[in-house]
Design a protein around this motif. Structure first.
Motif, PDB file in Angstrom:
ATOM      1  N   VAL A 199       0.847  -1.193   0.000  1.00 51.81           N
ATOM      2  CA  VAL A 199       0.000   0.000   0.000  1.00 51.81           C
ATOM      3  C   VAL A 199       0.884   1.247   0.000  1.00 51.81           C
ATOM      4  O   VAL A 199       0.581   2.243  -0.670  1.00 51.81           O
ATOM      5  CB  VAL A 199      -0.976  -0.041   1.187  1.00 51.81           C
ATOM      6  CG1 VAL A 199      -0.492   0.711   2.373  1.00 51.81           C
ATOM      7  CG2 VAL A 199      -2.308   0.522   0.798  1.00 51.81           C
ATOM      8  N   ILE A 200       2.006   1.175   0.719  1.00 44.74           N
ATOM      9  CA  ILE A 200       2.847   2.369   0.807  1.00 44.74           C
ATOM     10  C   ILE A 200       3.585   2.621  -0.505  1.00 44.74           C
ATOM     11  O   ILE A 200       3.532   3.717  -1.061  1.00 44.74           O
ATOM     12  CB  ILE A 200       3.799   2.232   2.000  1.00 44.74           C
ATOM     13  CG1 ILE A 200       3.008   2.578   3.254  1.00 44.74           C
ATOM     14  CG2 ILE A 200       4.985   3.132   1.865  1.00 44.74           C
ATOM     15  CD1 ILE A 200       3.662   2.168   4.499  1.00 44.74           C
ATOM     16  N   TYR A 201       4.234   1.580  -1.021  1.00 48.47           N
ATOM     17  CA  TYR A 201       4.920   1.772  -2.297  1.00 48.47           C
ATOM     18  C   TYR A 201       3.923   2.152  -3.392  1.00 48.47           C
ATOM     19  O   TYR A 201       4.174   3.032  -4.207  1.00 48.47           O
ATOM     20  CB  TYR A 201       5.663   0.497  -2.704  1.00 48.47           C
ATOM     21  CG  TYR A 201       6.978   0.332  -2.012  1.00 48.47           C
ATOM     22  CD1 TYR A 201       7.996   1.266  -2.178  1.00 48.47           C
ATOM     23  CD2 TYR A 201       7.215  -0.750  -1.179  1.00 48.47           C
ATOM     24  CE1 TYR A 201       9.188   1.124  -1.526  1.00 48.47           C
ATOM     25  CE2 TYR A 201       8.412  -0.909  -0.520  1.00 48.47           C
ATOM     26  CZ  TYR A 201       9.403   0.034  -0.700  1.00 48.47           C
ATOM     27  OH  TYR A 201      10.585  -0.106  -0.055  1.00 48.47           O
ATOM     28  N   GLY A 202       2.772   1.467  -3.387  1.00 43.86           N
ATOM     29  CA  GLY A 202       1.771   1.745  -4.417  1.00 43.86           C
ATOM     30  C   GLY A 202       1.247   3.164  -4.319  1.00 43.86           C
ATOM     31  O   GLY A 202       1.110   3.859  -5.326  1.00 43.86           O
ATOM     32  N   GLY A 203       0.964   3.612  -3.092  1.00 41.43           N
ATOM     33  CA  GLY A 203       0.452   4.961  -2.931  1.00 41.43           C
ATOM     34  C   GLY A 203       1.455   5.993  -3.416  1.00 41.43           C
ATOM     35  O   GLY A 203       1.095   6.939  -4.138  1.00 41.43           O
ATOM     36  N   VAL A 204       2.716   5.809  -3.057  1.00 36.29           N
ATOM     37  CA  VAL A 204       3.733   6.766  -3.487  1.00 36.29           C
ATOM     38  C   VAL A 204       3.872   6.736  -5.008  1.00 36.29           C
ATOM     39  O   VAL A 204       3.892   7.790  -5.671  1.00 36.29           O
ATOM     40  CB  VAL A 204       5.081   6.462  -2.811  1.00 36.29           C
ATOM     41  CG1 VAL A 204       6.154   7.375  -3.352  1.00 36.29           C
ATOM     42  CG2 VAL A 204       4.964   6.613  -1.320  1.00 36.29           C
ATOM     43  N   ALA A 205       3.938   5.524  -5.571  1.00 38.26           N
ATOM     44  CA  ALA A 205       4.143   5.435  -7.022  1.00 38.26           C
ATOM     45  C   ALA A 205       2.989   6.087  -7.769  1.00 38.26           C
ATOM     46  O   ALA A 205       3.199   6.857  -8.714  1.00 38.26           O
ATOM     47  CB  ALA A 205       4.282   3.971  -7.438  1.00 38.26           C
ATOM     48  N   SER A 206       1.750   5.815  -7.338  1.00 46.02           N
ATOM     49  CA  SER A 206       0.638   6.393  -8.090  1.00 46.02           C
ATOM     50  C   SER A 206       0.558   7.896  -7.843  1.00 46.02           C
ATOM     51  O   SER A 206       0.158   8.649  -8.740  1.00 46.02           O
ATOM     52  CB  SER A 206      -0.670   5.687  -7.758  1.00 46.02           C
ATOM     53  OG  SER A 206      -0.970   5.847  -6.409  1.00 46.02           O
ATOM     54  N   GLY A 207       0.954   8.357  -6.641  1.00 44.25           N
ATOM     55  CA  GLY A 207       0.970   9.793  -6.402  1.00 44.25           C
ATOM     56  C   GLY A 207       1.971  10.494  -7.302  1.00 44.25           C
ATOM     57  O   GLY A 207       1.674  11.534  -7.909  1.00 44.25           O
ATOM     58  N   VAL A 208       3.160   9.916  -7.405  1.00 50.05           N
ATOM     59  CA  VAL A 208       4.188  10.517  -8.262  1.00 50.05           C
ATOM     60  C   VAL A 208       3.720  10.516  -9.718  1.00 50.05           C
ATOM     61  O   VAL A 208       3.874  11.506 -10.441  1.00 50.05           O
ATOM     62  CB  VAL A 208       5.516   9.745  -8.099  1.00 50.05           C
ATOM     63  CG1 VAL A 208       6.507  10.168  -9.153  1.00 50.05           C
ATOM     64  CG2 VAL A 208       6.086   9.990  -6.724  1.00 50.05           C
ATOM     65  N   MET A 209       3.109   9.387 -10.135  1.00 52.41           N
ATOM     66  CA  MET A 209       2.608   9.324 -11.504  1.00 52.41           C
ATOM     67  C   MET A 209       1.583  10.434 -11.749  1.00 52.41           C
ATOM     68  O   MET A 209       1.592  11.106 -12.784  1.00 52.41           O
ATOM     69  CB  MET A 209       1.976   7.965 -11.760  1.00 52.41           C
ATOM     70  CG  MET A 209       1.380   7.837 -13.126  1.00 52.41           C
ATOM     71  SD  MET A 209       0.587   6.268 -13.389  1.00 52.41           S
ATOM     72  CE  MET A 209      -0.843   6.473 -12.379  1.00 52.41           C
ATOM     73  N   LEU A 210       0.716  10.619 -10.764  1.00 56.41           N
ATOM     74  CA  LEU A 210      -0.332  11.622 -10.920  1.00 56.41           C
ATOM     75  C   LEU A 210       0.260  13.019 -11.035  1.00 56.41           C
ATOM     76  O   LEU A 210      -0.222  13.847 -11.813  1.00 56.41           O
ATOM     77  CB  LEU A 210      -1.249  11.532  -9.704  1.00 56.41           C
ATOM     78  CG  LEU A 210      -2.622  12.116  -9.871  1.00 56.41           C
ATOM     79  CD1 LEU A 210      -3.336  11.423 -10.993  1.00 56.41           C
ATOM     80  CD2 LEU A 210      -3.383  11.950  -8.591  1.00 56.41           C
ATOM     81  N   PHE A 211       1.324  13.275 -10.267  1.00 54.69           N
ATOM     82  CA  PHE A 211       1.951  14.593 -10.350  1.00 54.69           C
ATOM     83  C   PHE A 211       2.516  14.816 -11.755  1.00 54.69           C
ATOM     84  O   PHE A 211       2.369  15.896 -12.337  1.00 54.69           O
ATOM     85  CB  PHE A 211       3.056  14.708  -9.297  1.00 54.69           C
ATOM     86  CG  PHE A 211       3.511  16.116  -9.070  1.00 54.69           C
ATOM     87  CD1 PHE A 211       2.741  16.988  -8.344  1.00 54.69           C
ATOM     88  CD2 PHE A 211       4.706  16.562  -9.596  1.00 54.69           C
ATOM     89  CE1 PHE A 211       3.146  18.286  -8.145  1.00 54.69           C
ATOM     90  CE2 PHE A 211       5.122  17.859  -9.393  1.00 54.69           C
ATOM     91  CZ  PHE A 211       4.336  18.723  -8.664  1.00 54.69           C
ATOM     92  N   GLY A 212       3.138  13.773 -12.314  1.00 56.84           N
ATOM     93  CA  GLY A 212       3.603  13.877 -13.693  1.00 56.84           C
ATOM     94  C   GLY A 212       2.456  14.144 -14.653  1.00 56.84           C
ATOM     95  O   GLY A 212       2.564  14.949 -15.573  1.00 56.84           O
ATOM     96  N   MET A 213       1.334  13.463 -14.417  1.00 56.55           N
ATOM     97  CA  MET A 213       0.167  13.664 -15.282  1.00 56.55           C
ATOM     98  C   MET A 213      -0.314  15.101 -15.224  1.00 56.55           C
ATOM     99  O   MET A 213      -0.755  15.658 -16.234  1.00 56.55           O
ATOM    100  CB  MET A 213      -0.961  12.734 -14.855  1.00 56.55           C
ATOM    101  CG  MET A 213      -0.789  11.308 -15.278  1.00 56.55           C
ATOM    102  SD  MET A 213      -2.201  10.363 -14.722  1.00 56.55           S
ATOM    103  CE  MET A 213      -1.851   8.806 -15.508  1.00 56.55           C
ATOM    104  N   SER A 214      -0.232  15.732 -14.022  1.00 54.93           N
ATOM    105  CA  SER A 214      -0.723  17.100 -13.933  1.00 54.93           C
ATOM    106  C   SER A 214       0.125  18.015 -14.816  1.00 54.93           C
ATOM    107  O   SER A 214      -0.402  18.935 -15.445  1.00 54.93           O
ATOM    108  CB  SER A 214      -0.718  17.574 -12.478  1.00 54.93           C
ATOM    109  OG  SER A 214       0.581  17.909 -12.057  1.00 54.93           O
ATOM    110  N   TYR A 215       1.438  17.754 -14.893  1.00 55.00           N
ATOM    111  CA  TYR A 215       2.271  18.563 -15.784  1.00 55.00           C
ATOM    112  C   TYR A 215       1.933  18.309 -17.246  1.00 55.00           C
ATOM    113  O   TYR A 215       1.900  19.244 -18.057  1.00 55.00           O
ATOM    114  CB  TYR A 215       3.752  18.288 -15.527  1.00 55.00           C
ATOM    115  CG  TYR A 215       4.316  19.117 -14.403  1.00 55.00           C
ATOM    116  CD1 TYR A 215       3.897  20.425 -14.213  1.00 55.00           C
ATOM    117  CD2 TYR A 215       5.258  18.615 -13.537  1.00 55.00           C
ATOM    118  CE1 TYR A 215       4.393  21.191 -13.180  1.00 55.00           C
ATOM    119  CE2 TYR A 215       5.765  19.372 -12.501  1.00 55.00           C
ATOM    120  CZ  TYR A 215       5.326  20.666 -12.329  1.00 55.00           C
ATOM    121  OH  TYR A 215       5.814  21.432 -11.312  1.00 55.00           O
TER     122      TYR A 215
END
Lengths: 522, 102, 208
Positions: free
Chosen positions: A173-189
């Motif tokens: 859950v922790i690795y997944g949450g961080v990975a998807s959060g980082v991905m989402l930040f990239g998506m916002s750019y």
């Protein structure tokens, strides 16, 4: 909003439903299994009944998929697309889910009173993987990944009162949450740079953005490139985490070890394949646009992306194989082996060619069968001996010849030796690389191929260690007898037959993948 | 000077960076989940700002709303797992005490 | 008591530092790179923005650097409140309210619950290595300037923002037209997660 425009959008949604029946079967089937789980709560044969119901749902979804019109169309106002590419993966996901249902209904790792929810959640994951393979909008990509991930977190920690399982779930859950959060930040750019969330428009917008560089100040152009590179790297963190590529692989061994083994098997073939489907659609389909000779290379910020993927591929398979050598727990060994196999498949992605994509598809299909087979043997042995240690496999050839022979077939196929199907899959991956060596600046593909070949040799070492233990070492004095149900033996036989048949007669699978290369590009 | 897109992007970037710092420095699971929430908030600020200054319409806001929904769901699952671990810690301790007594 | 005060003072100091940094960055560094960099006297709205942004970042810094998890929670509360206020400046009123209701009303309460329940047995640690404070600062030094550079230097294709207007009706329309599929999939995600969370956390159920 203008009511007339609204009406148009609503009409598009209504029409799209005609291509959405497979997914609808999964959604309503999942709810139905939840309800049946309650209805059959006190039924003696509830495991069989529920497994049967789940298989029927999957079969209905498959039937709907088979009857679907075969056009490449965009659905639900650009949220997802249906095309032969998506359908190929959907068949794989259905197969993975169905085989997992069969395997887990015979496994003792699930308490009978908890298996109904497991099946229903498995259907939900399958829906998520369907969406991953067909998503064409940033939001849909994120949602599909989250649907798969969040249900996986729960299923990893499904064994009661097992600290290892809960720790694995927490780590996931922790690795997944961080990975998807980082991905989402990239998506916002990406959303800000390109002005749209629709992935099929990306190629055009990227071209426009690159042309804008000419007139802009030098600092501005460099900054825009930096932004694009950051966004791409962040997004690939999310995808790399799904396929367990280095450096986003850390969760993999612990999660594989802690999860119930049938679900580990599913994780290693289902979501991993879905990650590759997503990667191909996102990077190869959208970013490359109407793909020139070098595909991705020109389109994103002048970075040699194929080489980057190649480096990740080389590191991933080398690390996976080297660490697998020292493992003694078979689940962990297969976890590292699955990291290595992600590295092999990334070779096909690095080739950025139609052949490369086709080779990834072929390999995913074969890997599905051989890895599920390998995990099935691990489950059977662990059920009799209560352990996944390699020492339990000593003398397996005498204790249970069928399992030993089948396991040997799967392991040889995983290594990529002829005449097993794994050889054919690997051959196509290397072929995709060789095809690219000739192009200007393609010399490094030869290095990548060499690293891949060396890795195959390393992997032979640790797979052969298991085979030696099974066939050459004598069993322990007090070794528990290994028993397999007739159903389990039948399944082993079917998997082995698949590996053997497609090892020599690979035309059907190659032709099917060749027909499935049509990607909706807007 | 008046507000521009850059102001919001700077705040979003800081939220993201601090979220990453939280994730890498904490060993407490709940703390790491808080860091993830910070990352998602940074993303949402970016999305809303791009929506207001670049894209127009409400697509970015809708995107951000979905992110909030999924973040809530993820927090629910994450904390359920944390609580389960907490329970199993306690139950393990109790069992340990039982065997010692026998 | 004394420690609490010294902590509060430290926090106030940190917040002040961040606010100063932001103020300096935005008034001195930014104008050089922006085309319309003429000195304009700040308006009241802008000042409110700076206050909110400073609160947000200070709260986030609190989450990142506080050693006590309860203080982290309070920092998160401040950061979430500040973000909600920022949404108002972006004419995203519905988003701001959703942030208040879902994040602060839901997620933060959940987290507080978890903190209260698990605090007594010390920390629930993940058994992985974590970087210390130095590593954290290094990560910050690596990531933050890069992203700021992007935020400042990229010639974003800005267009004149529309007037502040309520967006709720518009968002409702979009949910049921353009974004219908994500809207429905979100409900599947929520259903699956809720069932999953209950399955994880419930006591053992006997078949009979």
């Amino acid at each position: 909003m203008d009511p007339k425009n609204l009406q148009v959008l609503v009409d598009v949604n209504l029409k799209s439903v005609a291509w959405f029946y497979p997914e609808l079967w999964l959604i309503f089937g999942s709810m139905g299994v939840f309800i049946l789980d309650l209805v059959w709560r006190k039924n003696r044969g509830r495991v069989r009944l529920l497994a049967g119901a789940t298989l029927i749902v999957l079969a209905c979804s498959g039937a709907a998929l088979a009857m679907q019109p075969a056009d490449a169309v965009s659905l639900f106002n650009g949220m997802i697309a249906t095309d032969s590419f998506a359908n190929f993966w959907k068949w794989l996901f259905l197969a993975a889910a169905a085989l997992t249902v069969v395997i887990s209904s015979g496994s003792q790792e699930f308490a009978p009173e908890r298996i109904g929810e497991f099946f229903a959640l498995l259907l939900a994951i399958t829906l998520g993987m369907f969406l991953m393979a067909s998503a064409t909008n940033l939001l849909m990509i994120y949602m599909a990944i989250e649907l798969v991930s969040m249900v996986s977190y729960v299923l990893v920690g499904y064994r009661r009162a097992d600290r290892k399982a809960h720790e694995a779930a927490l780590k996931y859950v922790i690795y997944g949450g961080v990975a998807s959060g980082v991905m989402l930040f990239g998506m916002s750019y990406l959303y800000g740079l390109l002005g749209t969330a629709n992935v099929t428009e990306f190629a055009v917008k990227l071209a426009a953005l690159s042309q804008g560089f000419a007139g802009a100040a030098p600092g501005a152009a460099a900054a825009t490139k930096l932004a694009l590179v950051l966004a791409t790297v962040f997004v690939s963190a999310g995808i790399g985490y799904k396929v367990a590529a280095v450096p986003w692989h850390m969760w993999c061994p612990d999660v594989y070890e802690g999860a119930p083994t049938p679900f580990t098997a599913f994780l290693s073939v289902g979501p991993k394949a879905a990650g590759f489907a997503l990667a191909i659609r996102f990077f190869f389909g959208a970013f490359a646009g109407k793909m020139g000779a070098t595909g991705l290379a020109d389109s994103v910020a002048g970075i040699p992306w194929p080489a980057v993927v190649g480096v990740i591929s080389a590191v991933t398979m080398t690390l996976g194989n080297l660490v697998a050598v020292v493992q003694t727990n078979l689940k962990r060994l297969l976890a590292y082996s699955s990291i290595a196999h992600a590295g092999y498949m990334l070779m096909g992605l690095a080739a950025v060619s139609a052949t490369g994509m086709q080779s990834v598809m072929i390999y995913s299909a074969i890997y599905l069968v051989m890895n599920l087979g390998a995990f099935l043997v691990v489950i059977l042995v662990a059920q009799s001996t209560g352990s996944e240690s390699i020492f339990e496999y000593r003398g397996l050839a005498r204790r249970h010849p069928v399992a030993a022979v089948a396991f040997a077939i799967f392991l040889f196929s995983l290594t990529g030796l002829p005449p097993f199907a794994g050889f054919m899959g690997k051959m196509y991956l290397f072929y995709a690389l060789f095809e690219r060596i000739g192009i200007p600046g393609g010399g490094w593909y030869a290095t990548l191929a060499l690293i891949g070949a060396l890795n195959t040799a390393v992997s032979l070492y640790y797979y052969a260690r298991i085979i030696r233990a099974m066939f050459l070492d004598p069993p322990y004095e007090k070794a528990a007898p290994v028993e397999a149900s007739p159903g389990g033996q039948l399944l082993l036989g079917a998997f082995s037959a698949f590996i053997l048949v497609f090892g020599v007669w690979w035309n059907p699978i190659v032709n099917w993948s060749a027909r499935s290369l049509q990607i909706f590009r807007g | 000077m008046h507000l521009t897109l850059t102001h919001f992007l700077v705040v979003g970037a800081l939220l993201f960076a601090l979220g990453l710092v939280t994730v890498v420095t904490r060993r407490n699971a709940v703390g790491i989940l808080m860091g993830v929430e910070l990352i998602l908030n940074g993303t949402n600020v970016n999305l809303a700002a791009f929506n207001h200054y670049v894209v127009g319409g409400v697509s970015g806001q809708v995107f951000a709303l979905f992110v909030i929904v999924l973040a809530a769901a993820e927090a629910a699952v994450g904390l359920a797992i944390v609580l389960t671990i907490f329970q199993s810690f306690r139950s393990i301790d109790v069992r340990l005490a039982d065997t010692m007594r026998e | 008591m004394n420690r609490t005060f010294s902590k509060l003072a430290l926090w106030a100091f940190l917040a002040l530092l961040v606010a100063l940094f932001l103020g300096y960055f935005i008034t001195r560094v930014l104008p050089d790179y922006l085309p319309a960099g003429r000195a304009v006297p700040p308006r009241l709205g802008d000042l409110v923005f700076y206050a909110c942004a400073a609160a947000t970042v200070a709260g986030a810094a609190g989450v990142a650097f506080s050693r006590n998890i309860v203080w982290s929670c309070i920092g998160l509360l401040i950061a979430l409140l500040g973000t909600a206020a920022l949404y108002v400046f972006l004419s995203a009123d519905f988003l701001a309210v959703a942030q208040l209701l879902v994040y602060i009303g839901g997620v933060l309460v959940l987290i507080l619950f978890a903190v209260m329940l698990t605090n007594r047995i010390g920390e629930v640690n993940v058994s992985n290595q974590s970087l210390g404070l130095g590593g954290g600062l290094a990560v910050f030094a690596a990531v933050a300037p890069l992203l700021m550079l992007v935020a400042v230097l990229v010639p974003w294709p800005v267009r004149p923002p529309g007037p502040m207007a309520p967006t709720t009706a518009r968002i409702g329309d979009e949910f049921l037209s353009t974004w219908l599929l994500p809207f429905e999939v979100a409900s599947v995600v929520l259903l699956a997660t809720l069932v999953g969370a209950v399955v994880m956390a419930r006591k053992e159920l006997k078949a009979d």
